[in-house]
Write an enzyme that holds these catalytic residues in place. Sequence first.
Site, PDB file in Angstrom:
ATOM      1  N   GLY A   1     -32.417  25.303   9.947  1.00 55.77           N
ATOM      2  CA  GLY A   1     -33.663  24.778   9.399  1.00 55.77           C
ATOM      3  C   GLY A   1     -34.158  23.591  10.193  1.00 55.77           C
ATOM      4  CG  ASP A   2     -37.027  23.307  12.255  1.00 58.15           C
ATOM      5  OD1 ASP A   2     -36.183  23.006  13.109  1.00 58.15           O
ATOM      6  OD2 ASP A   2     -37.674  24.366  12.268  1.00 58.15           O
TER       7      ASP A   2
ATOM      8  CB  SER B   1     -35.939  44.462   8.460  1.00 60.36           C
ATOM      9  OG  SER B   1     -35.897  43.882   9.740  1.00 60.36           O
TER      10      SER B   1
ATOM     11  CE1 TYR C   1     -33.744  27.772  -0.233  1.00 64.76           C
ATOM     12  CE2 TYR C   1     -33.434  26.161   1.506  1.00 64.76           C
ATOM     13  CZ  TYR C   1     -33.241  26.569   0.205  1.00 64.76           C
ATOM     14  OH  TYR C   1     -32.527  25.765  -0.654  1.00 64.76           O
TER      15      TYR C   1
ATOM     16  CG  ASP D   1     -30.876  29.016  22.611  1.00 65.90           C
ATOM     17  OD1 ASP D   1     -30.671  28.260  21.643  1.00 65.90           O
ATOM     18  OD2 ASP D   1     -31.767  29.876  22.645  1.00 65.90           O
TER      19      ASP D   1
ATOM     20  CD  GLU E   1     -39.002  36.126   8.311  1.00 65.94           C
ATOM     21  OE1 GLU E   1     -38.102  36.570   9.050  1.00 65.94           O
ATOM     22  OE2 GLU E   1     -39.554  35.027   8.494  1.00 65.94           O
TER      23      GLU E   1
ATOM     24  CD  GLN F   1     -52.622  30.575  10.439  1.00 65.98           C
ATOM     25  OE1 GLN F   1     -52.308  31.759  10.619  1.00 65.98           O
ATOM     26  NE2 GLN F   1     -53.224  30.155   9.351  1.00 65.98           N
TER      27      GLN F   1
ATOM     28  CG  HIS G   1     -37.215  40.918  11.142  1.00 67.33           C
ATOM     29  ND1 HIS G   1     -36.644  41.235   9.928  1.00 67.33           N
ATOM     30  CD2 HIS G   1     -37.760  39.677  10.989  1.00 67.33           C
ATOM     31  CE1 HIS G   1     -36.818  40.226   9.079  1.00 67.33           C
ATOM     32  NE2 HIS G   1     -37.492  39.273   9.694  1.00 67.33           N
TER      33      HIS G   1
ATOM     34  CG  PHE H   1     -45.184  28.560  13.542  1.00 67.99           C
ATOM     35  CD1 PHE H   1     -44.532  27.668  12.703  1.00 67.99           C
ATOM     36  CD2 PHE H   1     -44.560  29.745  13.866  1.00 67.99           C
ATOM     37  CE1 PHE H   1     -43.284  27.970  12.192  1.00 67.99           C
ATOM     38  CE2 PHE H   1     -43.306  30.061  13.366  1.00 67.99           C
ATOM     39  CZ  PHE H   1     -42.665  29.165  12.521  1.00 67.99           C
TER      40      PHE H   1
HETATM   41  C1  LIG Z   1     -35.651  35.004  12.213  1.00 71.12           C
HETATM   42  C2  LIG Z   1     -35.891  33.576  11.873  1.00 71.12           C
HETATM   43  C3  LIG Z   1     -36.063  33.204  10.544  1.00 71.12           C
HETATM   44  C4  LIG Z   1     -36.268  31.873  10.192  1.00 71.12           C
HETATM   45  N1  LIG Z   1     -36.425  31.551   8.861  1.00 71.12           N
HETATM   46  C5  LIG Z   1     -36.573  30.248   8.504  1.00 71.12           C
HETATM   47  C6  LIG Z   1     -36.677  29.880   7.126  1.00 71.12           C
HETATM   48  O1  LIG Z   1     -36.671  30.730   6.228  1.00 71.12           O
HETATM   49  N2  LIG Z   1     -36.806  28.574   6.814  1.00 71.12           N
HETATM   50  C7  LIG Z   1     -36.817  27.598   7.777  1.00 71.12           C
HETATM   51  O2  LIG Z   1     -36.920  26.419   7.427  1.00 71.12           O
HETATM   52  N3  LIG Z   1     -36.730  27.909   9.104  1.00 71.12           N
HETATM   53  C8  LIG Z   1     -36.595  29.213   9.473  1.00 71.12           C
HETATM   54  N4  LIG Z   1     -36.492  29.542  10.809  1.00 71.12           N
HETATM   55  C9  LIG Z   1     -36.591  28.479  11.817  1.00 71.12           C
HETATM   56  C10 LIG Z   1     -35.250  27.773  12.097  1.00 71.12           C
HETATM   57  O3  LIG Z   1     -34.784  27.114  10.952  1.00 71.12           O
HETATM   58  C11 LIG Z   1     -35.494  26.766  13.213  1.00 71.12           C
HETATM   59  O4  LIG Z   1     -35.795  27.428  14.402  1.00 71.12           O
HETATM   60  C12 LIG Z   1     -34.419  25.715  13.431  1.00 71.12           C
HETATM   61  O5  LIG Z   1     -34.939  24.731  14.329  1.00 71.12           O
HETATM   62  C13 LIG Z   1     -33.132  26.215  14.047  1.00 71.12           C
HETATM   63  O6  LIG Z   1     -32.414  26.967  13.183  1.00 71.12           O
HETATM   64  P1  LIG Z   1     -31.164  27.838  13.730  1.00 71.12           P
HETATM   65  O7  LIG Z   1     -30.571  28.500  12.564  1.00 71.12           O
HETATM   66  O8  LIG Z   1     -31.565  28.647  14.878  1.00 71.12           O
HETATM   67  O9  LIG Z   1     -30.219  26.629  14.206  1.00 71.12           O
HETATM   68  P2  LIG Z   1     -28.863  26.586  15.053  1.00 71.12           P
HETATM   69  O10 LIG Z   1     -28.466  27.932  15.494  1.00 71.12           O
HETATM   70  O11 LIG Z   1     -27.887  25.759  14.313  1.00 71.12           O
HETATM   71  O12 LIG Z   1     -29.249  25.812  16.369  1.00 71.12           O
HETATM   72  C14 LIG Z   1     -30.459  25.182  16.645  1.00 71.12           C
HETATM   73  C15 LIG Z   1     -30.372  24.501  17.992  1.00 71.12           C
HETATM   74  O13 LIG Z   1     -29.492  23.410  17.957  1.00 71.12           O
HETATM   75  C16 LIG Z   1     -28.497  23.534  18.952  1.00 71.12           C
HETATM   76  N5  LIG Z   1     -27.199  23.218  18.350  1.00 71.12           N
HETATM   77  C17 LIG Z   1     -26.643  23.751  17.228  1.00 71.12           C
HETATM   78  N6  LIG Z   1     -25.434  23.242  17.001  1.00 71.12           N
HETATM   79  C18 LIG Z   1     -25.211  22.360  17.992  1.00 71.12           C
HETATM   80  C19 LIG Z   1     -24.151  21.491  18.313  1.00 71.12           C
HETATM   81  N7  LIG Z   1     -23.042  21.426  17.572  1.00 71.12           N
HETATM   82  N8  LIG Z   1     -24.290  20.706  19.418  1.00 71.12           N
HETATM   83  C20 LIG Z   1     -25.385  20.768  20.178  1.00 71.12           C
HETATM   84  N9  LIG Z   1     -26.429  21.570  19.914  1.00 71.12           N
HETATM   85  C21 LIG Z   1     -26.350  22.342  18.856  1.00 71.12           C
HETATM   86  C22 LIG Z   1     -28.483  24.973  19.360  1.00 71.12           C
HETATM   87  O14 LIG Z   1     -28.112  25.171  20.701  1.00 71.12           O
HETATM   88  C23 LIG Z   1     -29.868  25.413  19.096  1.00 71.12           C
HETATM   89  O15 LIG Z   1     -30.658  25.160  20.211  1.00 71.12           O
HETATM   90  C24 LIG Z   1     -36.317  30.874  11.204  1.00 71.12           C
HETATM   91  C25 LIG Z   1     -36.182  31.240  12.550  1.00 71.12           C
HETATM   92  C26 LIG Z   1     -35.976  32.573  12.893  1.00 71.12           C
HETATM   93  C27 LIG Z   1     -35.854  32.959  14.334  1.00 71.12           C
END
Ligand SMILES: Cc1cc2nc3c(=O)[nH]c(=O)nc-3n(C[C@H](O)[C@H](O)[C@H](O)COP(=O)(O)OP(=O)(O)OC[C@H]3O[C@@H](n4cnc5c(N)ncnc54)[C@H](O)[C@@H]3O)c2cc1C
Length: 312
Positions: free
Chosen positions: A122-123, A29, A63, A174, A31, A228, A282, A232
Amino acid sequence: MPTMADLEEARRALDAPLFADLAGDAKVSFEFFPPKSEKMEEQLWSAIQTLAPLGPRFVSVTYGAGGSTRERTHATVARIASETAIPAAAHLTCVEASRDEVDEIARAYWEAGVRHIVALRGDMPQAGAPFEAHPQGYRNAADLVAGLKKVAPFEISVAAYPECHPDSANPQADIDNLKAKIDAGATRAISQFFFSPECFFRFRDRAAAAGITAEIVPGILPVSNVAQTRKFAGLCGAAIPSWMDRLFEGLDDHPAARQLVAATIAAELCRKLYAGGVRNFHFYTLNRAELAYAICHLLGLRPGKAALEKAA
Ligand SMILES: Cc1cc2nc3c(=O)[nH]c(=O)nc-3n(C[C@H](O)[C@H](O)[C@H](O)COP(=O)(O)OP(=O)(O)OC[C@H]3O[C@@H](n4cnc5c(N)ncnc54)[C@H](O)[C@@H]3O)c2cc1C
């Protein structure tokens, strides 16, 4: 437990030319990120055209932080869904948006024929700022997955971190978080990029031990600009090994050689993952096709019936 076939494959990887006679059974796949200008849009479509004949399982579009690319992501995914036969996936985050807003975006995707969401927390838009959920928003990715499932029966992929997400208290937390995302309804995890196959295998083992049976697809980033990537990588829980700096040393003024080195490193990583039983990959393409195409070719993929034309 490795099977006899795995052991034979591992032996072959050691004895034969590394990429000789791969069965062509890998599935891939790709991205992309949403283009900012007409020129970038042309580059994106050219990349999609090049990669489409490899028959990707899906292509996904990112996104921007804080939803900054909401319209562009939608436009790009909707165009892929309407103009090509490749299943298109939209990344969606919970940052700075209420549940209602996020649900509305998801509904618009469903109406545009998009059936697959990559669901992410997201961040924050300010790099490095700690995540704060919107007061009426989804709290994290697991919460988002559960919400999306209520909007429509989407296929949902989520993120996984072989080297642990920086916000995680520890590696087990995690994995628990990944399990929560799968239990909420995701069917696939796509990993953050990494450069050590052992690190991925250890993560896969820990996930299996935690009862995660959903597929975990390694995210492959072919790196041709170490500086770069390092910027990141610091933010997202991935390490750049020092051997990578050494391999790129002295290549600043040799872009073609840099590309060859980048392809070699990523292809070797994929070959080792393949030898360890990985069949789904991917690719973070950064909207460029050639490196991903070359690595897929080495993995035994050959162009088939073009998936690009939906209907003549
Ligand atoms: C394949 C991939 C694609 C991505 N695409 C994008 C994108 O398009 N746009 C973008 O902005 N970012 C993207 N990211 C980055 C991602 O948004 C960041 O890494 C973000 O910091 C975490 O998102 P997550 O969905 O993993 O979060 P989550 O799975 O919600 O968790 C993030 C962290 O917070 C902790 N956590 C979550 N919930 C709790 C809780 N209730 N209590 C305590 N700790 C908790 C978890 O243990 C984990 O360490 C991508 C990352 C990957 C791997």
